[in-house]
Design an enzyme around this catalytic site. Structure first.
Site, short mmCIF file in Angstrom:
data_model
loop_
_atom_site.label_atom_id
_atom_site.label_comp_id
_atom_site.label_asym_id
_atom_site.label_seq_id
_atom_site.Cartn_x
_atom_site.Cartn_y
_atom_site.Cartn_z
N ARG A 114 52.16 41.18 42.97
CA ARG A 114 52.97 42.63 44.16
C ARG A 114 53.19 41.85 45.46
O ARG A 114 54.69 41.95 45.67
CB ARG A 114 52.12 43.40 44.18
CG ARG A 114 52.78 45.00 43.66
CD ARG A 114 51.81 45.99 44.44
NE ARG A 114 50.04 45.86 43.52
CZ ARG A 114 48.93 46.40 43.45
NH1 ARG A 114 48.76 47.02 44.62
NH2 ARG A 114 48.20 45.94 42.83
N TYR A 153 27.07 32.00 36.08
CA TYR A 153 28.08 31.45 37.39
C TYR A 153 29.31 30.31 36.80
O TYR A 153 30.13 30.14 37.04
CB TYR A 153 27.24 30.73 37.85
CG TYR A 153 27.39 30.29 39.92
CD1 TYR A 153 28.36 31.14 40.61
CD2 TYR A 153 27.69 28.30 39.89
CE1 TYR A 153 29.17 31.46 41.61
CE2 TYR A 153 28.06 28.42 41.23
CZ TYR A 153 29.35 29.70 41.91
OH TYR A 153 29.70 29.37 43.53
#
Ligand code: UDP
Length: 323
Positions: A114, A153
């Protein structure tokens, strides 16, 4: 030129150091953190600086994130650090760790799209798992268990890299992936269970030093200033999309580290050997030839120097001892 820079995970160990440096360089910094694995007091440190904005928000909460960031006209750069990173912490927050690296990662890249912002995403040496190739070059694809305590992770960070790749490929976003190797320095949370904090605090208290396993596993430890230098250089370079290792290649066994800490603190601690956690990598050392060539970077702080700094830091901060 002053930039507007978003730092996610701004109250973590790396985030706190990075925000301080970016503010010193004169940038406007927007910090966000949900304190899932960081300490609140670190979000207060820069609160009197008019160039610093802090918001408590989870990057996986898209609507809230968009609402808070909507008030800013521009975001030039994003450092994406949000994620629990110490093994005990991410094991306790396993689903959150997966979410932050998938939904959270996409939300951040949507923001970058954006605003037309550059993104530096922090990945990890853990994506190499328990490596069968040594030292680890970026081309090595790793040896990772998909169903073990570290998987949330390791696999979380692996998919986060893939998401970066797809946003670059589909939308041509300028994304840089840094694979960070073990790093230490001021603002590390003493409770997060990492080896350097554990050993230094145990030594300062003359308590037993807890080596997991026989201490023959290796790590190479990088001081925070070297990491920040590498990250900022990478953000500024105009180079093709890729992952780059940033770490210090000087390798030590965990036993050597324990002995060094005891000697440097004059501690009366004795070493005790405890169970080795499952899937604990046996060796780790970065191949940093890419970073040296492409970023004109190399680590400058040797372990002994960095340990001196961190020992002084903990003595003053947690024990009020003037040195
Ligand atoms: N370790 C240890 N004693 C401790 C904490 C960690 O021997 O009190 C070992 C751990 O098993 C691992 C290494 O030190 O082999 C580095 O652990 P750390 O949690 O700092 O990071 P990792 O590199 O495993 O992500």
């Amino acid at each position: 030129m002053s930039k507007t820079i978003l730092v996610t995970g701004s109250s973590g160990f790396i985030g706190t150091n990075l925000v301080g440096l970016l503010l010193k360089q004169g940038h406007v910094v927007i910090g966000i953190d949900n304190f899932s694995s960081s300490e609140k007091w670190k979000s207060e440190i820069y609160k009197d600086n008019p160039n610093y904005y802090f918001f408590e928000v989870d990057i996986a909460e898209k609507d809230e994130l968009d609402r808070l960031l909507g008030q800013f006209q521009k975001v030039d750069e994003i450092y994406n650090l949000a994620c629990p990173a110490s093994p005990p912490r991410y094991m306790n927050l396993s689903l959150e760790t997966i979410t932050v690296n998938t939904e959270g990662m996409m939300n951040i890249l949507e923001i970058a799209k954006r605003y037309g912002a550059k993104v530096l995403h922090t990945s990890t040496s853990e994506i190499y798992g328990d490596p069968l190739v040594h030292p680890q070059h970026e081309d090595y694809r790793g040896n990772v268990n998909t169903i073990g305590p570290r998987s949330c992770y390791d696999e979380g960070k692996r998919i986060s890299e893939t998401i970066c790749y797809e946003y670059h490929r589909l939308f041509n976003l300028d994304i840089k992936i840094v694979r960070i190797f073990n790093t230490y320095g001021p603002f590390m949370d003493p409770q997060d269970g990492r080896v350097i904090t554990n050993f230094v605090l145990q030594a300062l208290n003359n308590e037993d030093i807890t080596i997991y396993g026989d201490g023959s596993q290796t790590r190479s430890f990088q001081y925070i200033d070297d990491l920040l230098d590498g990250m900022i250089r990478y953000m500024e370079r105009d180079i093709p999309f890729q992952a780059i290792n940033i770490g210090n290649p000087e390798e030590f066994t965990i036993l050597e580290l324990a002995e060094m800490v005891i000697k440097m603190t004059n501690a009366k601690s004795k070493i005790i050997f405890c169970d080795l956690p499952k899937d604990d990598p046996k060796q780790r050392k970065p191949d940093i030839s890419k970073a040296m060539k492409l970023l004109d970077w190399r680590p400058r702080v040797r372990l002994e120097e960095g340990l001196t700094e961190i020992i002084v830091y903990y003595k003053i901060k947690y024990y009020g001892i003037l040195v």
